[in-house]
Design an enzyme around this catalytic site. Structure first.
Site, short mmCIF file in Angstrom:
data_model
loop_
_atom_site.label_atom_id
_atom_site.label_comp_id
_atom_site.label_asym_id
_atom_site.label_seq_id
_atom_site.Cartn_x
_atom_site.Cartn_y
_atom_site.Cartn_z
N GLU A 1 0.28 -1.05 -0.33
CA GLU A 1 -0.29 0.28 -0.17
C GLU A 1 1.01 1.52 -0.20
O GLU A 1 0.90 1.99 -0.54
CB GLU A 1 -0.88 0.08 1.70
CG GLU A 1 -2.32 -1.20 0.92
CD GLU A 1 -1.01 -2.17 1.80
OE1 GLU A 1 -0.10 -2.80 1.96
OE2 GLU A 1 -2.29 -3.21 1.96
N CYS B 1 -2.09 -3.79 7.89
CA CYS B 1 -1.40 -3.10 8.41
C CYS B 1 -1.53 -1.96 9.64
O CYS B 1 -1.98 -1.18 8.62
CB CYS B 1 -0.16 -4.47 8.35
SG CYS B 1 1.06 -2.91 7.78
N CYS C 1 0.10 0.78 7.15
CA CYS C 1 0.10 0.59 5.41
C CYS C 1 -1.50 1.65 6.43
O CYS C 1 -1.18 2.91 5.30
CB CYS C 1 -0.39 -0.44 4.62
SG CYS C 1 1.28 -1.17 4.42
#
Length: 302
Positions: A192, A220, A223
């Site tokens: 990302e 996560c 990101c």
């Protein structure tokens, strides 16, 4: 050496006892006299597989005793490793009941058939009339050549070195696999961020408030932080991440009072995304399995 063998209720023999002396001993008799039964009893006392057929008809159990003297040092060492007293004399006992179950004892102490079998390899060798057929088996040729060359010390040194090499190779492969896994995981976790950086370069600015982000796996924490900083309008993801999902599965960072709160749409083509992830990790496990199999094959080739 084997000095005494005593059996009770073995096959057709109710009781029998044989003493062996140093030198050459010959067992003779007519067919059915019980010569093979003595050999079967010796096989049993050495921890080899038996069956209830060995028990005399009408008896509850078959019992076998064997006494060995002048026990080799190698056998004493194995006895000590297995927790048994090592002496010059050794008494083995085996019992087989009518149901086919049984028990073993070493110098009066309980033991498994596997332990007895391991210990007895240096006590006695049994050879049959068809043993010569083993000479036609190519798998045995190398061992026969090593025995003929009497290179036991050299072979032992080579085997130790080879095992050390295999162990080092296993560690190296494990480290390389771990590093590769770590790199793949980093790529997953930063996918990302890389997409955001490319979008920023493409648009010529760091604010992406008119952009949406589509990802296979739930972002996560790292990101998610990048998404907030870039002012991403909406995040679409397929499969939830129960280990690191930060958009509502494990924690919801977008619900915290930051200066920007992206909208979230979850479960987009969830099954298809989950299948992609399963295929990836299945391929990873298969690769690890092949590495372990190759390591075992390398050891077996010695």
């Amino acid at each position: 050496m084997l000095t005494n063998l005593k059996i009770e209720n073995v096959a057709v023999i109710e009781k029998a006892e044989v003493n062996f002396n140093a030198g050459f001993t010959v067992l003779t008799g007519e067919t059915g006299a019980g010569k093979s039964i003595l050999i079967d009893s010796i096989n049993a006392i050495l921890g080899n597989r038996t069956s209830r057929e060995l028990v005399r008809s009408g008896a509850q159990k078959a019992c076998i005793w064997a006494t060995f003297e002048s026990v080799p040092e190698s056998v004493k060492h194995k006895l000590e490793q297995c927790g048994y007293e090592a002496a010059d004399d050794l008494l083995l006992y085996r019992e087989i009941n009518a149901e086919g179950k049984g028990s073993c004892r070493i110098n009066g102490m309980p033991a498994t058939a596997g332990v007895v079998r391991d210990i007895s390899t240096g006590l006695l060798s049994i050879h049959g009339q068809h043993d010569s057929q083993g000479l036609t088996n190519p798998a045995l040729h190398l061992g026969l050549l090593d025995q003929y060359a009497q290179n036991h010390d050299q072979f032992s040194a080579y085997y130790r070195a080879y095992r050390e090499l295999v162990a080092v190779k296993r560690q190296l492969d494990s480290l390389q696999a771990s590093e590769a896994d770590k790199q793949r995981r980093m790529e997953e976790l930063t996918a990302e961020i890389e997409a955001i950086e490319k979008a920023c370069r493409k648009l010529g600015g760091w604010r992406l408030h008119k952009c949406d982000l589509y990802v296979t796996l739930e972002p996560c924490p790292m990101c998610a932080g990048a998404i907030i900083n870039a002012r991403i309008k909406t995040v679409y993801y397929g499969a939830p991440d129960p280990k690191a999902g930060s958009c509502g599965t494990l924690v919801d960072l977008f619900a915290l009072p930051y200066n920007h709160r992206p909208a979230v749409v979850s479960g987009v083509m969830e099954e298809a995304c989950a299948a992609v992830l399963r295929d990836f990790f299945r391929a990873l496990r298969e690769k690890r399995r092949r590495l372990r199999f190759q390591e075992k094959s390398d050891v077996a080739d010695v």
